[in-house]
Design a protein around this motif. Structure first.
Motif, PDB file in Angstrom:
ATOM      1  N   ARG A 155       0.443  -6.260  -0.073  1.00  0.00           N
ATOM      2  CA  ARG A 155       0.244  -4.875   0.705  1.00  0.00           C
ATOM      3  C   ARG A 155       1.079  -3.771  -0.148  1.00  0.00           C
ATOM      4  O   ARG A 155       2.017  -4.065  -0.696  1.00  0.00           O
TER       5      ARG A 155
ATOM      6  N   LYS B  94      -7.793   0.950  -3.243  1.00  0.00           N
ATOM      7  CA  LYS B  94      -9.050   0.568  -2.647  1.00  0.00           C
ATOM      8  C   LYS B  94      -9.955  -0.075  -3.963  1.00  0.00           C
ATOM      9  O   LYS B  94      -9.415  -0.200  -5.099  1.00  0.00           O
TER      10      LYS B  94
ATOM     11  N   GLU C 127     -10.396  -7.819  -4.195  1.00  0.00           N
ATOM     12  CA  GLU C 127     -10.790  -7.645  -2.873  1.00  0.00           C
ATOM     13  C   GLU C 127      -9.643  -7.476  -1.950  1.00  0.00           C
ATOM     14  O   GLU C 127      -8.744  -7.714  -2.026  1.00  0.00           O
ATOM     15  N   LEU C 128     -10.072  -6.713  -0.706  1.00  0.00           N
ATOM     16  CA  LEU C 128      -9.258  -6.360  -0.004  1.00  0.00           C
ATOM     17  C   LEU C 128      -9.588  -6.889   1.357  1.00  0.00           C
ATOM     18  O   LEU C 128     -10.817  -6.736   2.092  1.00  0.00           O
ATOM     19  N   ARG C 129      -8.716  -7.794   2.227  1.00  0.00           N
ATOM     20  CA  ARG C 129      -8.967  -8.244   3.453  1.00  0.00           C
ATOM     21  C   ARG C 129      -8.091  -7.904   4.380  1.00  0.00           C
ATOM     22  O   ARG C 129      -6.698  -8.354   4.241  1.00  0.00           O
ATOM     23  N   GLU C 130      -8.240  -7.349   5.569  1.00  0.00           N
ATOM     24  CA  GLU C 130      -7.625  -6.733   6.492  1.00  0.00           C
ATOM     25  C   GLU C 130      -6.069  -6.098   6.029  1.00  0.00           C
ATOM     26  O   GLU C 130      -4.981  -6.274   6.335  1.00  0.00           O
TER      27      GLU C 130
ATOM     28  N   ARG D  91      -4.827  -6.328   2.859  1.00  0.00           N
ATOM     29  CA  ARG D  91      -4.061  -7.030   1.940  1.00  0.00           C
ATOM     30  C   ARG D  91      -4.836  -7.510   0.824  1.00  0.00           C
ATOM     31  O   ARG D  91      -6.104  -7.711   0.689  1.00  0.00           O
TER      32      ARG D  91
ATOM     33  N   ARG E 258      -6.207  -9.091  -2.893  1.00  0.00           N
ATOM     34  CA  ARG E 258      -6.237 -10.352  -3.454  1.00  0.00           C
ATOM     35  C   ARG E 258      -6.832  -9.912  -4.806  1.00  0.00           C
ATOM     36  O   ARG E 258      -7.786  -9.396  -5.132  1.00  0.00           O
TER      37      ARG E 258
END
Length: 382
Positions: free
Chosen positions: A222, A230, A269-272, A274, A276
């Motif tokens: 985060r 982004k 990549e962004l998931r929720e 967060r 990665r």
């Protein structure tokens, strides 16, 4: 003594010495404007950086042909060169302070708590330990080199480490609860290391960032306060916020900025909310018309029970263009894994074309001083 931060040609002093009180004082004065900008360099690795970055002084001695920096620049960091020639990253005092302040808030470090610096200050991770100490109103505990016993006896509340250092502490059976926080960065942690460290009482915060972002700017996936992240259409991670650098020394290469966003070389990549990190874009291997992210293959190989450590590179090949090549440190040198074993293991977890087609067994991976794998040496076969 230099006291005019608005001067367009601020002197740049290369400081070639191990971390210590004198270097801390130079960094403090550079940030306050009471001294020249500094280019911290590790002994034994300074010659090429001095030649390429041309500071005005080295070791306090004026240099012929040296050039200053813009007035708002406090520190120049020579990048690690893990995949190519080092660059001089220009960092302002405002960016460094913004990064350190956000870091202190995120790890909930209290005023007066002490930080241990056992990383090279020539790298941004070590430099930021000193800046955090300045903002905390405490004297940093500075070690000229990493020694597990000395680290554990330091009495520090917080410490920044790279995975190699954390691994050595775990292997030594250390009680890691002696630190309120272990800030871990510089490279991805091998599978199992975080779990083993936490079993020994460690409170670990993993970080992602670079010299261009004043060090780690994403903690445990985060972004820090004030930092935006982004993913572009090209899959590259983009970062914005007050922690960004001012450019590169002499403007070569041009700063990779897109509308105020720093375009990293990393796929993610962004998931929720967060982040990665998938691997470096320049680590994408083109093999037989297919693209393979070397970092993804590396992550899988490191989970194999017969692999202690691993890296993946693309080796030139007349048939395939590039050959997915696994460089592996066996867990047991007497019974190393075979190529077919590793290919089968990867095929069960990745697309078939990502399975390595060549295997190199080595006793240890070559490392840069900041703990990252030296990909240049691996590709050169040295």
């Amino acid at each position: 003594m230099w006291r005019n931060p608005s001067h367009p040609d601020r002197p740049l002093h290369a400081i070639v010495q191990p971390p210590g009180p004198a270097l801390f004082a130079a960094v403090r004065d550079a940030l306050s404007g009471d001294g020249p900008a500094v280019l911290p360099l590790s002994p034994g690795h300074a010659g090429a950086a001095v030649a390429a970055l041309r500071p005005t002084h080295a070791g306090g001695v004026p240099l012929d042909g040296g050039e200053g920096v813009p007035g708002d620049v406090a520190v120049v960091i020579a990048t690690s060169g893990s995949t190519g020639a080092p660059k001089g990253v220009l960092l302002s005092a405002a960016a460094l302070r913004a990064s350190a302040a956000a870091s202190l808030r995120r790890v909930e470090a209290a005023e007066g708590e002490r930080w241990l610096c056992c990383l090279p200050v020539a790298h941004v991770s070590g430099l930021q330990v000193l800046v955090r100490a300045l903002l905390s109103g405490s004297e940093p505990i500075i070690h000229p080199a990493f020694d597990p016993g000395a680290v554990l006896r330091s009495g520090a509340d917080h410490v920044s480490l790279v995975p190699t250092q954390l691994h050595r502490l775990v292997e030594a059976g250390a009680d890691l609860s002696v630190f309120r926080t272990i800030v871990l960065g510089g490279a991805a942690a091998p599978p199992g290391l975080l779990e083993r460290a936490r079993e020994r009482g460690a409170r670990i915060v993993t970080t992602y960032g670079s010299s261009e972002t004043s060090g780690g700017c994403v903690y445990d996936g985060r972004p820090l306060d004030g930092v935006d992240v982004k993913i572009g259409e090209d899959g590259l991670i983009r970062i914005a916020g007050p922690v960004l650098f001012s450019g590169y020394r002499f403007g070569v290469p041009a700063a990779p900025l897109d509308g105020g966003w720093f375009v990293t070389s990393d796929l993610g990549e962004l998931r929720e909310g967060r982040l990665r990190v998938l691997g470096r874009a320049d680590d994408v291997i083109n093999t037989g018309g297919e693209k393979v992210v070397a970092g993804a293959v590396t992550d899988v190989l490191r989970t194999h029970p017969e692999v202690a450590d691993a890296a993946v590179i693309g080796a030139p090949d007349r048939e395939w263009g590039e050959l997915v090549t696994a460089v592996v440190v066996p867990a047991n040198p007497d019974t190393p894994p075979t190529l077919e074993q590793l290919r089968a293991y990867c095929r069960d977890r990745l697309p078939p074309h990502a399975a390595p087609r060549d295997l190199r067994l080595v006793p240890a991976l070559p490392l840069l001083p900041n703990g990252k794998t030296d990909l240049v040496r691996l590709r050169a076969g040295t």
